[in-house]
Design a protein around this motif. Structure first.
Motif, PDB file in Angstrom:
ATOM      1  N   VAL A 191       0.829  -1.195   0.000  1.00 47.80           N
ATOM      2  CA  VAL A 191       0.000   0.000   0.000  1.00 47.80           C
ATOM      3  C   VAL A 191       0.869   1.253   0.000  1.00 47.80           C
ATOM      4  O   VAL A 191       2.037   1.229   0.416  1.00 47.80           O
ATOM      5  CB  VAL A 191      -0.930   0.013   1.232  1.00 47.80           C
ATOM      6  CG1 VAL A 191      -1.881  -1.180   1.193  1.00 47.80           C
ATOM      7  CG2 VAL A 191      -0.114   0.001   2.527  1.00 47.80           C
ATOM      8  N   LEU A 192       0.287   2.344  -0.454  1.00 43.01           N
ATOM      9  CA  LEU A 192       1.014   3.610  -0.483  1.00 43.01           C
ATOM     10  C   LEU A 192       1.270   4.084   0.937  1.00 43.01           C
ATOM     11  O   LEU A 192       0.368   4.122   1.776  1.00 43.01           O
ATOM     12  CB  LEU A 192       0.214   4.663  -1.256  1.00 43.01           C
ATOM     13  CG  LEU A 192       0.911   6.019  -1.467  1.00 43.01           C
ATOM     14  CD1 LEU A 192       2.199   5.844  -2.277  1.00 43.01           C
ATOM     15  CD2 LEU A 192      -0.025   6.997  -2.173  1.00 43.01           C
ATOM     16  N   ALA A 193       2.539   4.448   1.194  1.00 44.13           N
ATOM     17  CA  ALA A 193       2.949   4.895   2.519  1.00 44.13           C
ATOM     18  C   ALA A 193       4.063   5.921   2.348  1.00 44.13           C
ATOM     19  O   ALA A 193       4.232   6.505   1.279  1.00 44.13           O
ATOM     20  CB  ALA A 193       3.417   3.699   3.360  1.00 44.13           C
ATOM     21  N   SER A 194       4.828   6.125   3.404  1.00 42.61           N
ATOM     22  CA  SER A 194       5.955   7.053   3.359  1.00 42.61           C
ATOM     23  C   SER A 194       7.080   6.504   4.209  1.00 42.61           C
ATOM     24  O   SER A 194       6.846   5.855   5.233  1.00 42.61           O
ATOM     25  CB  SER A 194       5.535   8.427   3.881  1.00 42.61           C
ATOM     26  OG  SER A 194       6.660   9.248   4.098  1.00 42.61           O
ATOM     27  N   GLY A 215      13.495  13.330   8.330  1.00 41.69           N
ATOM     28  CA  GLY A 215      12.638  14.500   8.291  1.00 41.69           C
ATOM     29  C   GLY A 215      11.904  14.682   6.988  1.00 41.69           C
ATOM     30  O   GLY A 215      11.274  15.713   6.759  1.00 41.69           O
ATOM     31  N   SER A 216      11.978  13.737   6.086  1.00 45.35           N
ATOM     32  CA  SER A 216      11.260  13.863   4.823  1.00 45.35           C
ATOM     33  C   SER A 216      10.168  12.810   4.740  1.00 45.35           C
ATOM     34  O   SER A 216      10.123  11.878   5.527  1.00 45.35           O
ATOM     35  CB  SER A 216      12.222  13.701   3.646  1.00 45.35           C
ATOM     36  OG  SER A 216      12.740  12.391   3.609  1.00 45.35           O
ATOM     37  N   ALA A 217       9.282  12.987   3.770  1.00 49.84           N
ATOM     38  CA  ALA A 217       8.189  12.047   3.589  1.00 49.84           C
ATOM     39  C   ALA A 217       8.274  11.470   2.188  1.00 49.84           C
ATOM     40  O   ALA A 217       7.578  11.896   1.275  1.00 49.84           O
ATOM     41  CB  ALA A 217       6.853  12.750   3.811  1.00 49.84           C
ATOM     42  N   SER A 218       9.153  10.504   2.004  1.00 54.63           N
ATOM     43  CA  SER A 218       9.378   9.922   0.684  1.00 54.63           C
ATOM     44  C   SER A 218       8.309   8.890   0.368  1.00 54.63           C
ATOM     45  O   SER A 218       8.050   7.999   1.177  1.00 54.63           O
ATOM     46  CB  SER A 218      10.762   9.258   0.627  1.00 54.63           C
ATOM     47  OG  SER A 218      11.774  10.194   0.945  1.00 54.63           O
ATOM     48  N   PRO A 219       7.667   8.974  -0.795  1.00 56.56           N
ATOM     49  CA  PRO A 219       6.615   8.015  -1.142  1.00 56.56           C
ATOM     50  C   PRO A 219       7.171   6.625  -1.392  1.00 56.56           C
ATOM     51  O   PRO A 219       8.251   6.458  -1.956  1.00 56.56           O
ATOM     52  CB  PRO A 219       6.019   8.616  -2.415  1.00 56.56           C
ATOM     53  CG  PRO A 219       7.143   9.380  -3.024  1.00 56.56           C
ATOM     54  CD  PRO A 219       7.917   9.946  -1.877  1.00 56.56           C
ATOM     55  N   VAL A 220       6.440   5.620  -0.963  1.00 52.31           N
ATOM     56  CA  VAL A 220       6.888   4.247  -1.125  1.00 52.31           C
ATOM     57  C   VAL A 220       5.684   3.323  -1.011  1.00 52.31           C
ATOM     58  O   VAL A 220       4.715   3.637  -0.329  1.00 52.31           O
ATOM     59  CB  VAL A 220       7.947   3.882  -0.051  1.00 52.31           C
ATOM     60  CG1 VAL A 220       7.346   3.939   1.343  1.00 52.31           C
ATOM     61  CG2 VAL A 220       8.565   2.525  -0.320  1.00 52.31           C
ATOM     62  N   TYR A 221       5.726   2.210  -1.713  1.00 49.29           N
ATOM     63  CA  TYR A 221       4.730   1.162  -1.494  1.00 49.29           C
ATOM     64  C   TYR A 221       5.294   0.211  -0.446  1.00 49.29           C
ATOM     65  O   TYR A 221       6.369  -0.365  -0.622  1.00 49.29           O
ATOM     66  CB  TYR A 221       4.416   0.426  -2.790  1.00 49.29           C
ATOM     67  CG  TYR A 221       3.519   1.214  -3.715  1.00 49.29           C
ATOM     68  CD1 TYR A 221       2.190   1.440  -3.376  1.00 49.29           C
ATOM     69  CD2 TYR A 221       3.997   1.751  -4.898  1.00 49.29           C
ATOM     70  CE1 TYR A 221       1.362   2.177  -4.208  1.00 49.29           C
ATOM     71  CE2 TYR A 221       3.175   2.484  -5.744  1.00 49.29           C
ATOM     72  CZ  TYR A 221       1.853   2.696  -5.385  1.00 49.29           C
ATOM     73  OH  TYR A 221       1.040   3.428  -6.199  1.00 49.29           O
ATOM     74  N   LEU A 238       6.070  15.104  -1.132  1.00 54.31           N
ATOM     75  CA  LEU A 238       6.646  13.858  -0.633  1.00 54.31           C
ATOM     76  C   LEU A 238       8.046  13.717  -1.199  1.00 54.31           C
ATOM     77  O   LEU A 238       8.276  13.842  -2.395  1.00 54.31           O
ATOM     78  CB  LEU A 238       5.779  12.670  -1.058  1.00 54.31           C
ATOM     79  CG  LEU A 238       4.474  12.492  -0.296  1.00 54.31           C
ATOM     80  CD1 LEU A 238       3.692  11.337  -0.883  1.00 54.31           C
ATOM     81  CD2 LEU A 238       4.712  12.272   1.175  1.00 54.31           C
ATOM     82  N   GLY A 239       9.003  13.460  -0.340  1.00 54.71           N
ATOM     83  CA  GLY A 239      10.380  13.313  -0.772  1.00 54.71           C
ATOM     84  C   GLY A 239      11.211  14.555  -0.543  1.00 54.71           C
ATOM     85  O   GLY A 239      12.424  14.519  -0.705  1.00 54.71           O
ATOM     86  N   VAL A 240      10.578  15.668  -0.136  1.00 54.21           N
ATOM     87  CA  VAL A 240      11.307  16.899   0.137  1.00 54.21           C
ATOM     88  C   VAL A 240      11.409  17.082   1.639  1.00 54.21           C
ATOM     89  O   VAL A 240      10.401  17.035   2.333  1.00 54.21           O
ATOM     90  CB  VAL A 240      10.601  18.118  -0.496  1.00 54.21           C
ATOM     91  CG1 VAL A 240      11.333  19.394  -0.160  1.00 54.21           C
ATOM     92  CG2 VAL A 240      10.512  17.930  -2.003  1.00 54.21           C
ATOM     93  N   LYS A 296       4.442   8.018  -7.361  1.00 54.08           N
ATOM     94  CA  LYS A 296       5.117   8.993  -8.213  1.00 54.08           C
ATOM     95  C   LYS A 296       4.472  10.372  -8.123  1.00 54.08           C
ATOM     96  O   LYS A 296       4.988  11.338  -8.677  1.00 54.08           O
ATOM     97  CB  LYS A 296       5.093   8.509  -9.668  1.00 54.08           C
ATOM     98  CG  LYS A 296       5.847   7.203  -9.897  1.00 54.08           C
ATOM     99  CD  LYS A 296       5.789   6.784 -11.360  1.00 54.08           C
ATOM    100  CE  LYS A 296       6.538   5.478 -11.587  1.00 54.08           C
ATOM    101  NZ  LYS A 296       6.471   5.054 -13.013  1.00 54.08           N
ATOM    102  N   SER A 297       3.347  10.458  -7.458  1.00 51.74           N
ATOM    103  CA  SER A 297       2.625  11.716  -7.366  1.00 51.74           C
ATOM    104  C   SER A 297       3.049  12.510  -6.141  1.00 51.74           C
ATOM    105  O   SER A 297       3.413  11.942  -5.109  1.00 51.74           O
ATOM    106  CB  SER A 297       1.113  11.458  -7.290  1.00 51.74           C
ATOM    107  OG  SER A 297       0.671  10.736  -8.415  1.00 51.74           O
TER     108      SER A 297
END
Length: 434
Positions: free
Chosen positions: A229-232, A237-243, A302-304, A335-336
């Protein structure tokens, strides 16, 4: 690479590992077949006159908790009360209005349990309620009788020699506070339904939606260990998108009905979760206008990495989120970009089904809003460390497919351990599982 741990974290992790080693043996310590001896029946010690249990004030966290205001027949909260028609209980009902039969569901459950204990202790004797919900102002201003959370009880034969033991039976039945108040009755009270909702830990409703890898969504009630599932990652200190794979459920109660908080955003994405669940929030003052457009320094994806300690993401309990704050929302996939969306309302709703999935990364996007997988303790990072052994176990053995409904044994042990190692201020203000 050498990892430096704080003394608290190191102590917690060491204790967790010890629990993992001891848990299999402890499972056989109960009654019946298993490792060790059969437990002896518990000796019941009557309460002394004017004694109360637990030994704290009634309206404190360790007992029945704070009052939440009077309930009248015309108030919206009147629907929180339910009548008790148990034929094994005698209700005095001197007002002849049925008021003494009205109480919260928790009070009703404890009272019905006590009724059984009374009949077992004294055959032919029933439990008697002299005062339940009060609508006539016969008690002090903040009495829990006005909320259906308190009852005054005796035995049907009114034998005062039994009242000390009756008080002990009430404690054993699960009342949150019991007071041998007078020679004529025992006073019992319970926590509010809101507090009980918090004590389940943190969960999402069964209708909550998660985003699956490969596209599509799935309702929480149909989610299975092994689903990605989509998570982070929530690292550095960043919120990088990840499954992230779901490795187990920390709690799963399909038939339980509890009070949930609905947190609505200006992005049209609303998340539903229990009071003690952790969610990522940020201070939006000057950062997001009413239309949801972002301005520096709060602009983020996400990712910054978060821009500063003051402006960055933090974890708060769902019950503490207020309109005007921001949460991270996403309508897409890994990717969003996600954006900070303004919280426009927070309201309560009773719903059925409690689900607390644990992902390998400790977070999850639910109904398009990023939330932690953890609850009860005010720190996502501390909780993530504490659950590391469980995540490691499932990464080696594979996702848990055989978990039964109810709270997972591991977080239940952690809660007991946490009450010993952590300051009470670290927990949700309504308390944690007893």
């Amino acid at each position: 690479m050498r990892i430096s741990l704080s003394p608290l974290t190191a102590s917690l992790c060491a204790s967790v590992l010890l629990l993992l080693l001891l848990a299999p043996a402890s499972e056989g310590c109960g009654p019946g077949r298993g490792y060790g001896k059969r437990r002896l029946p518990k000796k019941l010690i009557p309460l002394a006159y004017k004694q109360f249990s637990p030994n704290v004030a009634e309206k404190t966290l360790g007992a029945s908790g704070r009052p939440e205001g009077k309930i009248t027949r015309n108030s919206e909260r009147f629907k929180e009360l339910t009548p008790n028609y148990n034929t094994d209980i005698i209700f005095k009902d001197e007002e002849d209005t049925g008021a003494d039969r009205l109480m919260t569901q928790r009070c009703k459950d404890k009272l019905n349990s006590l009724a059984i204990s009374v009949m077992n202790m004294w055959p032919g004797v029933k439990l008697r309620v002299t005062e339940g919900w009060d609508e006539d102002g016969h008690h002090s201003e903040d009495s829990l009788h006005y909320e259906g959370r308190a009852v005054d009880i005796t035995t049907s034969d009114r034998d005062r020699n039994k009242y000390a033991m009756l008080a002990r039976l009430a404690v054993e039945a699960g009342f949150d506070w019991v007071y041998y108040e007078s020679k004529a009755h025992i006073h019992c009270s319970v926590k509010s339904e809101h507090s009980v909702a918090a004590k389940t830990g943190g969960c999402f409703s069964g209708d909550a939606q998660v985003i699956l890898e490969g596209g599509g969504t799935k309702s929480m009630r149909y989610l299975q260990p092994g689903d990605r599932v989509l998570a982070s990652s929530m690292s550095d200190g960043s919120a990088s998108p990840v499954y992230s794979p779901v490795v187990s459920f920390l709690d799963r109660q399909p038939n339980a009905t509890k009070i949930f908080y609905i947190i609505g955003t200006d992005a049209g994405l609303n998340i539903t979760l229990t009071a003690a669940h952790l969610i990522f929030a940020a201070d939006c003052a000057g950062g997001v206008n009413g239309s949801g457009s972002e301005k520096d320094p709060l602009q983020t994806t996400l990712g910054v990495p978060r821009p500063s300690r003051e402006a960055g993401l933090r974890t708060v309990f769902a019950s503490e989120v207020r309109p005007g704050e921001c949460v991270l929302t996403s309508r897409g996939d890994a990717k969003s970009h996600a954006k900070l969306s303004l919280v426009t309302f927070v309201k309560e709703q009773r719903d059925t089904g409690l689900y607390a999935p644990l992902t390998q990364h400790g977070s999850i996007v639910v109904n398009g809003v990023l939330a932690s997988c953890y609850a009860a303790v005010d720190s996502h990072r501390l909780s993530h460390w504490a659950l590391a052994p469980l995540r490691l176990l499932y990464s080696v053995m594979g996702p848990s497919q055989a978990q039964s409904n109810g709270m997972h044994w591991y977080p239940r042990l952690l809660q007991r351990l946490g009450k010993t190692l952590l300051d009470a201020g670290r927990f949700h203000p309504w308390g944690i599982e007893q």
